[in-house]
Design an enzyme around this catalytic site. Sequence first.
Site, PDB file in Angstrom:
ATOM      1  N   HIS A  67       0.783  -1.149   0.124  1.00 48.22           N
ATOM      2  CA  HIS A  67      -0.121   0.004  -0.193  1.00 48.22           C
ATOM      3  C   HIS A  67       0.904   1.299   0.041  1.00 48.22           C
ATOM      4  O   HIS A  67       0.520   2.360  -0.850  1.00 48.22           O
ATOM      5  CB  HIS A  67      -1.089  -0.049   1.361  1.00 48.22           C
ATOM      6  CG  HIS A  67      -1.735   1.131   1.114  1.00 48.22           C
ATOM      7  ND1 HIS A  67      -2.847   1.289   1.068  1.00 48.22           N
ATOM      8  CD2 HIS A  67      -1.618   2.601   1.822  1.00 48.22           C
ATOM      9  CE1 HIS A  67      -3.737   2.373   1.180  1.00 48.22           C
ATOM     10  NE2 HIS A  67      -2.737   3.198   1.644  1.00 48.22           N
ATOM     11  N   GLU A  68       1.861   1.122   0.792  1.00 40.24           N
ATOM     12  CA  GLU A  68       2.814   2.403   0.929  1.00 40.24           C
ATOM     13  C   GLU A  68       3.676   2.802  -0.220  1.00 40.24           C
ATOM     14  O   GLU A  68       3.890   3.810  -0.633  1.00 40.24           O
ATOM     15  CB  GLU A  68       3.609   2.487   2.074  1.00 40.24           C
ATOM     16  CG  GLU A  68       2.854   2.358   3.612  1.00 40.24           C
ATOM     17  CD  GLU A  68       1.717   3.388   3.676  1.00 40.24           C
ATOM     18  OE1 GLU A  68       2.120   4.717   3.041  1.00 40.24           O
ATOM     19  OE2 GLU A  68       0.660   3.172   4.150  1.00 40.24           O
ATOM     20  N   HIS A  71       1.759   4.535  -2.945  1.00 37.81           N
ATOM     21  CA  HIS A  71       1.826   5.844  -2.802  1.00 37.81           C
ATOM     22  C   HIS A  71       3.374   6.511  -3.354  1.00 37.81           C
ATOM     23  O   HIS A  71       3.528   7.265  -3.952  1.00 37.81           O
ATOM     24  CB  HIS A  71       1.924   6.390  -1.262  1.00 37.81           C
ATOM     25  CG  HIS A  71       0.606   6.124  -0.507  1.00 37.81           C
ATOM     26  ND1 HIS A  71      -0.636   7.018  -1.054  1.00 37.81           N
ATOM     27  CD2 HIS A  71      -0.015   5.510   0.393  1.00 37.81           C
ATOM     28  CE1 HIS A  71      -1.610   6.887  -0.203  1.00 37.81           C
ATOM     29  NE2 HIS A  71      -1.123   5.773   0.702  1.00 37.81           N
TER      30      HIS A  71
END
Length: 151
Positions: A67-68, A71
């Site tokens: 998920h990170e 980003h």
Amino acid sequence: MNQTELQVLVEKVSREWFGKPFLHKAEFNNRLRTTGGRYLLSSHNIELNQKHYEEFGEQELIDIIKHELCHYHLHIEGKGYKHRDSDFRMLLQKVDAPRFCKPLKSIKRRKIVAQYLYECSKCNQRYTRKRKVDTAKYVCGKCSGKLLNIN
């Protein structure tokens, strides 16, 4: 798992799932409480919550890392890296990363308790509030009747 093992894991996940290198720093941040991790825009570093690893294991940590990294890679490429951006949502689906992490069981969540109960004098509509309402200033939202404190 220590900081160097975490760095190696993040670099490995980045290569395997994104086909791109992770060139910045990944570390555990013990001050994170309500989130599994965060991507720092200014430094491009990733901070992760070690409690998620301890409670749920390595697979949950890998999901948070993915998920990170969504980003991270989108921000570096100049694409939409925020949660509401379509680029971000499409990349999440592509790498099978979760939108939200599991809530920690170890964190005590406060229940919101309504302390004040008000009733309209005309239509008997009831309102529960956490904070006190000035009944001289506010009226019923349905019929504009006078509010009475029932406590």
